[in-house]
Write an enzyme that holds these catalytic residues in place. Structure first.
Site, PDB file in Angstrom:
ATOM      1  N   HIS A  39     100.297 -30.171   2.875  1.00  0.00           N
ATOM      2  CA  HIS A  39      99.333 -31.234   2.567  1.00  0.00           C
ATOM      3  C   HIS A  39     100.061 -32.537   2.200  1.00  0.00           C
ATOM      4  CE1 HIS A  39      96.543 -27.787   1.095  1.00  0.00           C
ATOM      5  NE2 HIS A  39      96.007 -28.236   2.219  1.00  0.00           N
ATOM      6  N   LYS A  47      82.351 -21.324  -1.960  1.00  0.00           N
ATOM      7  CA  LYS A  47      83.651 -20.682  -2.180  1.00  0.00           C
ATOM      8  C   LYS A  47      83.949 -20.588  -3.671  1.00  0.00           C
ATOM      9  CE  LYS A  47      86.465 -22.035   1.832  1.00  0.00           C
ATOM     10  NZ  LYS A  47      87.614 -22.864   2.205  1.00  0.00           N
ATOM     11  N   ARG A  63      97.568 -27.409  12.576  1.00  0.00           N
ATOM     12  CA  ARG A  63      98.734 -26.530  12.610  1.00  0.00           C
ATOM     13  C   ARG A  63      98.765 -25.780  13.937  1.00  0.00           C
ATOM     14  NH1 ARG A  63      96.804 -24.362   7.009  1.00  0.00           N
ATOM     15  NH2 ARG A  63      94.969 -25.093   8.106  1.00  0.00           N
ATOM     16  N   SER A  85      97.143 -22.922   1.914  1.00  0.00           N
ATOM     17  CA  SER A  85      96.913 -22.528   0.510  1.00  0.00           C
ATOM     18  C   SER A  85      96.668 -21.026   0.440  1.00  0.00           C
ATOM     19  CB  SER A  85      95.705 -23.274  -0.059  1.00  0.00           C
ATOM     20  OG  SER A  85      95.910 -24.650  -0.004  1.00  0.00           O
TER      21      SER A  85
HETATM   22  P1  ADP Z   1      89.927 -27.035   4.273  1.00  0.00           P
HETATM   23  O1  ADP Z   1      89.283 -25.912   3.507  1.00  0.00           O
HETATM   24  O2  ADP Z   1      89.067 -28.250   4.399  1.00  0.00           O
HETATM   25  O3  ADP Z   1      90.571 -26.646   5.588  1.00  0.00           O
HETATM   26  P2  ADP Z   1      92.602 -27.198   3.216  1.00  0.00           P
HETATM   27  O4  ADP Z   1      92.996 -27.614   1.838  1.00  0.00           O
HETATM   28  O5  ADP Z   1      92.933 -25.813   3.643  1.00  0.00           O
HETATM   29  O6  ADP Z   1      91.079 -27.525   3.294  1.00  0.00           O
HETATM   30  O7  ADP Z   1      93.253 -28.200   4.269  1.00  0.00           O
HETATM   31  C1  ADP Z   1      92.961 -29.569   4.277  1.00  0.00           C
HETATM   32  C2  ADP Z   1      93.519 -30.194   5.543  1.00  0.00           C
HETATM   33  O8  ADP Z   1      94.939 -30.087   5.548  1.00  0.00           O
HETATM   34  C3  ADP Z   1      93.053 -29.524   6.841  1.00  0.00           C
HETATM   35  O9  ADP Z   1      92.907 -30.533   7.823  1.00  0.00           O
HETATM   36  C4  ADP Z   1      94.215 -28.632   7.219  1.00  0.00           C
HETATM   37  O10 ADP Z   1      94.290 -28.412   8.608  1.00  0.00           O
HETATM   38  C5  ADP Z   1      95.376 -29.487   6.740  1.00  0.00           C
HETATM   39  N1  ADP Z   1      96.560 -28.690   6.450  1.00  0.00           N
HETATM   40  C6  ADP Z   1      96.669 -27.645   5.613  1.00  0.00           C
HETATM   41  N2  ADP Z   1      97.927 -27.144   5.606  1.00  0.00           N
HETATM   42  C7  ADP Z   1      98.637 -27.911   6.482  1.00  0.00           C
HETATM   43  C8  ADP Z   1      99.992 -27.899   6.946  1.00  0.00           C
HETATM   44  N3  ADP Z   1     100.856 -26.982   6.536  1.00  0.00           N
HETATM   45  N4  ADP Z   1     100.369 -28.842   7.853  1.00  0.00           N
HETATM   46  C9  ADP Z   1      99.456 -29.733   8.299  1.00  0.00           C
HETATM   47  N5  ADP Z   1      98.170 -29.797   7.919  1.00  0.00           N
HETATM   48  C10 ADP Z   1      97.765 -28.900   7.017  1.00  0.00           C
END
Ligand code: ADP
Length: 165
Positions: free
Chosen positions: A18, A42, A91, A129
């Site tokens: 992130h 959630k 990703r 996460s």
């Molecule tokens: P959500 O539940 O909205 O997917 P996340 O916190 O999991 O929330 O992710 C927020 C954003 O960050 C999403 O667009 C996700 O694809 C991106 N993201 C998460 N991890 C990575 C990573 N390792 N590299 C690039 N983008 C990421």
């Protein structure tokens, strides 16, 4: 007019993947708002205030990055903030389908808002996460994958929730 981008997500907790997207967005836009989504369906490991506080600490060196939270429609939130760009990270191919659906729906709801996708940096391609929480629940090492100050908090929270396996 300043170009404001909103980077929405759950950030439960924020990972270095992130932070990489935040840093790169900060190089492109005048202002980046990292917006923590309050998803009523959630049960997060960290509550909203904690996720915001951890993000604030993680981005404290970036002057033009702000951390906020929102509930409800993302497009409504962007209008309130006078922002025209949503940033999302991509990703694997598996991200594509749901991201495409969300971006298309947001376009339908607000045609003047664009979703911009930033490709993950290869070193973070496998990071999420969820996988961090899963590895930590088996007491695996998550150092270098999340900010250092979150590591102990993560293990403590898993212990409190009886989720250390
Ligand atoms: P959500 O539940 O909205 O997917 P996340 O916190 O999991 O929330 O992710 C927020 C954003 O960050 C999403 O667009 C996700 O694809 C991106 N993201 C998460 N991890 C990575 C990573 N390792 N590299 C690039 N983008 C990421």
């Amino acid at each position: 007019m300043a170009e404001i981008a909103v980077y929405p997500g759950s950030f439960d907790p924020v990972t270095n993947g992130h932070l990489d997207i935040i840093k790169r967005s900060n190089n492109i836009f005048d202002k980046v708002i990292v917006a923590v989504f309050n998803n009523p369906t959630k049960r997060p490991l960290f509550d909203m205030e904690e996720r915001v506080e951890m993000l604030e600490r993680a981005v404290k060196d970036y002057d033009s990055v702000e951390v906020d939270c929102f509930a409800g429609l993302l497009t409504t939130y962007l209008k309130e903030k006078e922002a025209k760009v949503i940033v999302r990270g991509l990703r694997a191919v598996s991200d594509f389908e749901s991201e495409f659906q969300m971006a298309s729906m947001n376009k339908k709801l607000a045609s003047d808002i664009e979703t911009i996708f930033m490709m993950t940096s290869t070193e973070y391609a496998y990071l999420s996460s969820s996988i961090i929480k899963e590895v930590a629940s088996f007491e695996g090492c998550v150092r270098d994958l999340i900010p250092e100050f979150i590591v102990d908090r993560l293990f403590e929270r898993l212990k409190e929730r009886d989720q250390l396996l």
